[in-house]
Design a protein around this motif. Structure first.
Motif, PDB file in Angstrom:
ATOM      1  N   UNK A   1      10.876 -88.044-126.470  1.00 28.74           N
ATOM      2  CA  UNK A   1       9.408 -88.233-125.367  1.00 28.74           C
ATOM      3  C   UNK A   1       9.246 -87.018-124.685  1.00 28.74           C
ATOM      4  N   UNK A   2      11.139 -87.136-124.111  1.00 25.84           N
ATOM      5  CA  UNK A   2      11.103 -86.271-123.070  1.00 25.84           C
ATOM      6  C   UNK A   2      10.652 -85.142-123.507  1.00 25.84           C
ATOM      7  N   UNK A   3      10.799 -84.097-124.264  1.00 29.86           N
ATOM      8  CA  UNK A   3      10.237 -82.762-124.868  1.00 29.86           C
ATOM      9  C   UNK A   3       8.853 -82.943-124.951  1.00 29.86           C
ATOM     10  N   UNK A   4       8.032 -83.803-125.052  1.00 31.33           N
ATOM     11  CA  UNK A   4       6.637 -84.514-125.242  1.00 31.33           C
ATOM     12  C   UNK A   4       6.153 -83.934-123.560  1.00 31.33           C
ATOM     13  N   UNK A   5       7.046 -84.833-122.646  1.00 32.55           N
ATOM     14  CA  UNK A   5       6.423 -84.836-121.648  1.00 32.55           C
ATOM     15  C   UNK A   5       7.108 -83.898-121.051  1.00 32.55           C
ATOM     16  N   UNK A   6       7.445 -82.817-121.182  1.00 30.46           N
ATOM     17  CA  UNK A   6       7.363 -81.550-120.095  1.00 30.46           C
ATOM     18  C   UNK A   6       6.505 -80.497-121.057  1.00 30.46           C
ATOM     19  N   UNK A   7       6.076 -80.539-122.538  1.00 29.84           N
ATOM     20  CA  UNK A   7       4.599 -79.596-122.903  1.00 29.84           C
ATOM     21  C   UNK A   7       4.923 -78.390-123.022  1.00 29.84           C
ATOM     22  N   UNK A   8       5.182 -77.681-122.683  1.00 30.08           N
ATOM     23  CA  UNK A   8       4.952 -76.545-122.795  1.00 30.08           C
ATOM     24  C   UNK A   8       6.436 -75.454-121.960  1.00 30.08           C
ATOM     25  N   UNK A   9       6.671 -74.427-122.339  1.00 31.77           N
ATOM     26  CA  UNK A   9       7.733 -73.775-122.176  1.00 31.77           C
ATOM     27  C   UNK A   9       8.028 -72.949-120.726  1.00 31.77           C
ATOM     28  N   UNK A  10       6.566 -73.550-119.938  1.00 30.81           N
ATOM     29  CA  UNK A  10       6.260 -73.932-118.537  1.00 30.81           C
ATOM     30  C   UNK A  10       7.165 -74.345-117.852  1.00 30.81           C
ATOM     31  N   UNK A  11       7.224 -75.822-117.981  1.00 37.82           N
ATOM     32  CA  UNK A  11       7.368 -76.568-117.680  1.00 37.82           C
ATOM     33  C   UNK A  11       9.316 -76.701-117.268  1.00 37.82           C
ATOM     34  N   UNK A  12       9.598 -75.929-118.430  1.00 38.01           N
ATOM     35  CA  UNK A  12      11.284 -76.076-118.177  1.00 38.01           C
ATOM     36  C   UNK A  12      11.821 -76.105-116.852  1.00 38.01           C
ATOM     37  N   UNK A  13      11.629 -75.377-116.368  1.00 39.56           N
ATOM     38  CA  UNK A  13      12.135 -74.907-114.836  1.00 39.56           C
ATOM     39  C   UNK A  13      11.439 -75.936-114.112  1.00 39.56           C
ATOM     40  N   UNK A  14      10.341 -76.789-113.950  1.00 42.85           N
ATOM     41  CA  UNK A  14      10.337 -77.639-113.262  1.00 42.85           C
ATOM     42  C   UNK A  14      10.948 -78.759-113.230  1.00 42.85           C
ATOM     43  N   UNK A  15      10.962 -79.083-114.561  1.00 44.15           N
ATOM     44  CA  UNK A  15      11.740 -80.438-115.262  1.00 44.15           C
ATOM     45  C   UNK A  15      13.330 -80.323-114.996  1.00 44.15           C
ATOM     46  N   UNK A  16      13.839 -79.360-115.551  1.00 45.30           N
ATOM     47  CA  UNK A  16      15.010 -78.917-114.743  1.00 45.30           C
ATOM     48  C   UNK A  16      15.646 -79.234-113.186  1.00 45.30           C
ATOM     49  N   UNK A  17      14.940 -78.630-112.536  1.00 42.91           N
ATOM     50  CA  UNK A  17      14.354 -78.910-111.084  1.00 42.91           C
ATOM     51  C   UNK A  17      14.703 -80.353-110.543  1.00 42.91           C
ATOM     52  N   UNK A  18      13.454 -80.949-111.943  1.00 43.36           N
ATOM     53  CA  UNK A  18      13.905 -83.011-110.935  1.00 43.36           C
ATOM     54  C   UNK A  18      14.844 -83.142-111.117  1.00 43.36           C
ATOM     55  N   UNK A  19      15.784 -82.369-112.642  1.00 46.04           N
ATOM     56  CA  UNK A  19      17.021 -83.401-112.790  1.00 46.04           C
ATOM     57  C   UNK A  19      18.339 -83.057-112.096  1.00 46.04           C
TER      58      UNK A  19
END
Ligand code: SDX
Length: 426
Positions: free
Chosen positions: A272-290
């Motif tokens: 579910x997390x990988x699907x929410x992230x959805x794309x390569x570009x969203x990885x860094x913003x997601x890590x920032x949220x973590x």
């Protein structure tokens, strides 16, 4: 240097020396010196529930061994049924022992028709298979009342065989019901893993044939998930088992603990997390949220492993073979990027957060065409052997009922207040 500790009660000046044995110190010495002063350990982070000979984990070095055998060798050379035998009996089986074990399991794969039709199929059409499995395991105890006689080793072994044999059938039945497909009866001419795949995916063909690479990948996943010492669900099994509940109730309780997203539910949460992230570009913003504490990187971190979970490494290798067959999942690239960024980031490094068993397993399950809501069920199937091995070991060591103490921090004594005299409390 003596392998011991000394604790002193500064109120009396009295001390007691306690030997360090098998990596721990016994609470007896503490109790003798300190009476009603309890050792407080939230979530049992630094507490051993007891001695066990089943599975050894050396968290700092990423070591996992079942009865002394490295998980890497078992994943490469063994089968799930052989590993289940090893966990339960302590030794790898001889050919005759394995044949007898396999025949026992094979001839207990059926579930009572009433149980399936009237109980398992009484759930809502969209019931989560884990909810069905947890409930069905507890209900199964009503079909085998003899199981309460947990003092009888033969009775115990009969239930152990029934549970290991029937959990895949129940799991597949829950899945087939949730997608409106007819139940597939066990095919006793198939091996354990192929039979499960047949009950999951057979449609109208007379016999289900699975690709050897698919069967082998699932076999490896079953081996890797079979046991993991005192994880939350196994400790639950030992605690419930210490009350001398029957093994169906014990496994149902353990399975309920596994359902949690912090534990076995993490593999489903990773997808579910990988699907929410959805794309390569969203990885860094997601890590920032973590790092901002807004969410967790599911599939990362472990109470014991402060290094790479050895199972995650094996799964990652197995994933490559499956993706060669099933096609590469676009989510894999996001997972690999997440791992790359996290392992280079101080937030994760300082907390010693690495991929755990759940980070890549969901990607394989998805490539093997399992629906996401079955991922934790796929964890429960093999872990049944581990739960039962620990349950047996606990009973054989004649342990006492698990009943921890607490540090009471609530109200001191106070008198009852009549309703009319009460004011809203802060
Ligand atoms: C399994 O025990 C087992 O053996 C379990 C298991 C098995 O085979 O039975 O290995 C299977 O359950 C694997 C774990 C699957 N769960 C997840 O992947 C869920 C995500 N991980 C976490 O929630 C967490 O890492 C746990 C639950 C696995 C472990 O939790 P701990 O040991 O209690 O660690 P913690 O919560 O005290 O975290 C320590 C620090 C905290 O930061 P600070 O408060 O110090 O700032 O690390 C952070 C946490 O916020 N942290 C994470 C994190 N895990 C811990 N931060 C971001 N993402 C994460 N995943």
């Amino acid at each position: 240097m003596t392998e011991s500790i000394t604790i002193t009660d500064n109120r009396t000046g009295e001390s007691v020396e306690i030997p360090i044995l098998n990596g721990g110190v016994d609470s007896g010495g503490w109790a003798k010196l300190l009476g009603n002063v309890w050792f407080s350990d939230d979530a049992f982070s630094h507490t051993a529930i007891g001695e066990s000979s089943i599975t050894q984990i050396v968290g700092a070095e990423g070591i996992l061994r079942y009865r002394g055998y490295p998980i890497e060798q078992l994943a490469l050379r063994s089968t799930y049924l052989e590993v289940a035998y090893l966990l339960l009996f302590g030794e790898l089986p001889t050919p005759d022992q394995f044949d007898g074990w396999r025949d026992e399991i094979t001839h207990h794969t059926y579930i009572h028709e009433n149980f399936r039709k009237r109980f398992m199929e009484s759930f809502r059409y969209d019931a989560h298979p884990m909810g069905v499995l947890v409930s069905s395991l507890a209900a199964l105890s009503t079909y085998y009342p003899e199981a309460k006689d947990i003092e009888d080793p033969e009775v115990r072994m009969r239930q152990i065989v029934r549970l290991i044999a029937k959990v895949p059938t129940m799991a597949a039945a829950a899945h087939r019901f949730s997608i409106g497909m007819p139940f597939v009866y066990p095919d006793n001419d198939l091996d354990f893993t192929s039979n499960f795949l047949s009950m999951m995916f057979r449609v109208a063909e007379p016999r289900y044939h699975c690709h050897p690479a698919v069967r082998r990948a699932l076999e490896i996943l079953f081996i890797l998930h079979a046991d993991h010492s005192q994880n939350c669900s196994t400790t639950t099994a030992r605690v419930v088992g210490s009350a001398h509940a029957d093994p169906y109730s014990v496994v149902a309780a353990a399975c309920a603990a596994l359902y949690g997203p912090r534990h076995g539910g993490a593999n489903e949460a990773v997808l579910a997390m990988l699907r929410d992230i959805g794309s390569y570009e969203n990885v860094d913003p997601f890590i920032a949220d973590v790092k901002a504490g807004k969410c967790r990187l599911m599939g990362f971190g472990h109470r014991v492993y402060k290094n790479y979970d050895p199972r995650a490494r094996i799964i990652k290798e197995a994933a490559d073979e499956v993706f060669q067959l099933a096609g590469r999942s676009p989510l894999l690239d996001i997972a690999l990027k997440l791992e790359e960024v996290a392992l280079a980031d101080e937030y994760f490094i300082s907390r010693r957060l690495y991929p755990n068993v759940d980070f890549y397993s969901g990607l394989i399950y998805e490539a093997l065409k399992f629906p996401t809501n079955m991922f934790t069920v796929l964890f429960a199937i093999p872990r049944t052997a581990g739960w039962l091995a620990h349950w047996s070991e606990m009973l054989e060591r004649s342990s006492r009922i698990s009943r921890p103490r607490q540090l009471y921090v609530g109200h001191p004594e106070r008198d009852y207040v009549p309703m009319a005299e009460r004011t809203p409390s802060a």
